[in-house]
Design an enzyme around this catalytic site. Structure first.
Site, mmCIF file in Angstrom:
data_model
loop_
_atom_site.group_PDB
_atom_site.id
_atom_site.type_symbol
_atom_site.label_atom_id
_atom_site.label_comp_id
_atom_site.label_asym_id
_atom_site.label_seq_id
_atom_site.Cartn_x
_atom_site.Cartn_y
_atom_site.Cartn_z
ATOM 1 N N TYR A 31 0.749 -1.194 -0.064
ATOM 2 C CA TYR A 31 0.001 -0.066 -0.082
ATOM 3 C C TYR A 31 0.781 1.288 -0.006
ATOM 4 C CZ TYR A 31 -4.249 -2.574 0.913
ATOM 5 O OH TYR A 31 -5.370 -3.745 0.681
ATOM 6 N N GLU A 32 0.623 2.391 -0.380
ATOM 7 C CA GLU A 32 0.980 3.529 -0.774
ATOM 8 C C GLU A 32 1.793 4.089 0.293
ATOM 9 O OE1 GLU A 32 0.151 8.041 -2.808
ATOM 10 O OE2 GLU A 32 -1.268 6.346 -3.154
ATOM 11 N N SER A 33 0.949 3.830 1.757
ATOM 12 C CA SER A 33 1.480 4.288 3.017
ATOM 13 C C SER A 33 2.973 3.792 3.481
ATOM 14 C CB SER A 33 0.192 4.075 4.162
ATOM 15 O OG SER A 33 -0.170 2.920 3.731
ATOM 16 N N GLY A 34 3.123 2.861 2.537
ATOM 17 C CA GLY A 34 4.506 2.065 3.267
ATOM 18 C C GLY A 34 4.399 0.873 3.804
#
Length: 260
Positions: free
Chosen positions: A61-64
């Site tokens: 996911y883009e949040s890491g």
């Protein structure tokens, strides 16, 4: 209730159009691929695949969060369950600089507000110009980089003439441009959109990059898909019919949704 949100009671089928779409999208994910997941329909499909036939699937996911394994669908990329269930949590720049842009992600799974015949995605503005649109959408997020750098891209989106347009109002995420090798000419790393899954059927690009109908879901005709498309949609010679969801797939999907 819209056609795309048709209930199982209205269709006479033991599942909804959204459930059929999500199951079909999940089936496209196999093995131990690394998948960059968008929130919403892509997340539902990716987590369904992980909890059924593809337990080795690595969700990014883009949040890491790397290797997240939520037992419910996350509300956003900032949902704590993604970090709590991840194999590792890294910074957002690291996700893009060390994983996505170097080509270490196999599949990007995206949604869309608008999609055109060459798989270009708009999630920015609709109508008017950029400064004064009729509707301003949430925007790009990491989708442009996902579309550019993943090995391939799957798009899952509900189908209508509002969402499937001749030409998107704004190219947020590059698909196949205007086709005929434009993507390769720009030097983009990934193959771009290789599959579009809707609540009506499945499309794949032909040799020119133009989307072509290759499958319809049970109870749907090719004519219905064309009617819900804002251009003269090409169709394969032999259009397949998607296998209906199994009881196990529906149970797993509903469990993910019910826990949200």
């Amino acid at each position: 209730m819209t056609a795309t949100e048709t209930s199982s009671a209205a269709t006479g089928l033991p599942y909804t159009a959204d459930e059929m779409m999500t199951v079909a999208a999940a089936r496209a994910l196999r093995g131990d691929k690394r998948c960059f997941v968008g929130i919403g329909l892509p997340s539902a499909a990716a987590n369904l695949a992980r909890t059924t036939h593809a337990p080795e699937l690595v969700l990014v996911y883009e949040s890491g969060t790397l290797g997240s394994k939520p037992n419910r669908l996350p509300a956003s990329i900032g949902d704590g369950i993604l970090a709590e269930t991840a194999d590792a949590v890294i910074s957002v720049p690291e996700v893009f600089n060390y994983w996505l842009q170097p080509g270490r992600i196999d599949i990007g799974f995206l949604g869309a507000a608008q999609l055109d015949r060459y798989g270009n995605i708009n999630t920015t503005v609709i109508g008017g110009d950029y400064a004064h649109p009729k509707v301003r959408l949430p925007g790009a997020g990491g989708a442009p980089e996902i579309a550019a750098s993943c090995g391939e891209v799957f798009v899952v989106v509900r189908q209508s003439r509002r969402s499937f347009v001749e030409r998107v109002d704004f190219v947020t995420s590059f698909g196949h441009g205007r086709g005929h090798g434009e993507r390769a000419a720009l030097g983009l790393r990934g193959a771009g959109p290789t599959m579009v899954i809707t609540d009506l059927g499945v499309m794949r690009p032909d040799a020119s990059g133009e989307l072509t109908l290759v499958a319809v879901h049970p109870g749907v005709t090719a004519a219905q898909v064309r009617e819900a498309t804002g251009w003269d949609l090409k169709a394969a010679t032999d259009i397949e019919v998607t296998e209906p969801p199994t009881d196990a797939e529906l149970s797993a999907l509903r469990a993910l949704q019910g826990a949200s």
